[in-house]
Design a protein around this motif. Sequence first.
Motif: not given
Length: 408
Positions: A84-88, A110-113, A211-214
């Motif tokens: 899940y998101h917080d385990d990325h 991030y929000k499209f992945s 930052g990156q992926n945001s």
Amino acid sequence: YQFIRQRPIYFTLTILALFVTVAFLHLSDIIDVRTAGEGLAPDLLRDEEGSNVISATKPITTTSFRIENETESEKIEDGSKGNYHDDHDNDVNVPANMGYYNLSCPFEWYKFSCAAIQENEFDEQVTAVSLKYYQQHRAEIWSAFDSVLNDPIDPQQPKRIFMTGDSLLRQVFISVACNAFSLNAVEQSEVQWRKISPCPEGIAKCAITGGQNSGFDAASVRFTNGMEIHYVPHAGFRSQAKAEPNVLQRMKSQVDNMGQIDFGTKTAFPASGPMTHLVYNLGIHRSTRQSRRMLTHFASDIAMPLMKSKRGPKIFYVTTPTAHFNTTDGQYLPDEMNEEKKQCIDRVTHNPKAELEKQILKAGVNVDVLLDYDDLELGALHVHKGDCVHYCMPGAADVVGARLLESF
């Protein structure tokens, strides 16, 4: 009253007809406001020859991409269950037959992945159907990227592409850049990542907020064969101090004064020469009346003069993807959306925005190429979480990106 009685009957009828017309126009304005893009959910608003009509999808069965209950659904076979998101972790195990996945690509948002933002079993199902769609179209996607990016470009005929639109066309740019990255075909790139990017609606806890992926406004990429693509939003950046507020207005002025257009000054890195291809999409943030006016303006004041002059770039238009909200025609209805209507449905009967675009824009007449998403039955591939406009990535945008790349 006496004045009207003393006039011929046709005069009275004329007055009545005028009254009815004014009332109708007023009602139209009310309806237009109700369906305007300005009323979209706050998170959706944050980002701003006959053969040349290209369909972006091939026929699929109506059950291929439905999100079923747990016992019938497609499962992710890459060990990402529970990721899940917080385990990325940046050391991503990319599934077989995928070009990129779960922020393995430095251009991803991030929000499209969907793999990165998944929080529960339903989110896993959403990720799974998107992966399945990509994998079913993998041969076409990889063939397009391999043939184009491994084909040396004549230095005398370089391809310099300018893409401008909103977040929907930005997804196509991300797709092209990410699939090229997976093939080690990126020579140079620059992405203007935002220092602060608000957490998307519907995500309980963000892992990436800057930052990156945001999130980014402008981005540029040059491939190993010399082709380069520059994306700039057509209606300004998040930071207006850095923005070009109206790309279409600037291009119209250039057409009027010089008979040609350029990249402007807001690309992430400077283009190496004149523009050879313009790719445009109006996007979702306009009412029907505003969209009609802007599309007509684009066609008559920019595209057609450039096509006639033979001096400008080739003109490409990508139709707006289908929205799949749980409403009559899938569209977001300001002031009427409840939790039930915010749920994405699998299919809709028509896409009003794409229909308007295809009504006004004609391949070979006022654009060179019209690329159609053709995605009425792909509602299960959306991000969900209140967003039934953007697609999970990887997913539907990759097929569009591959076909766009092949058409250059």
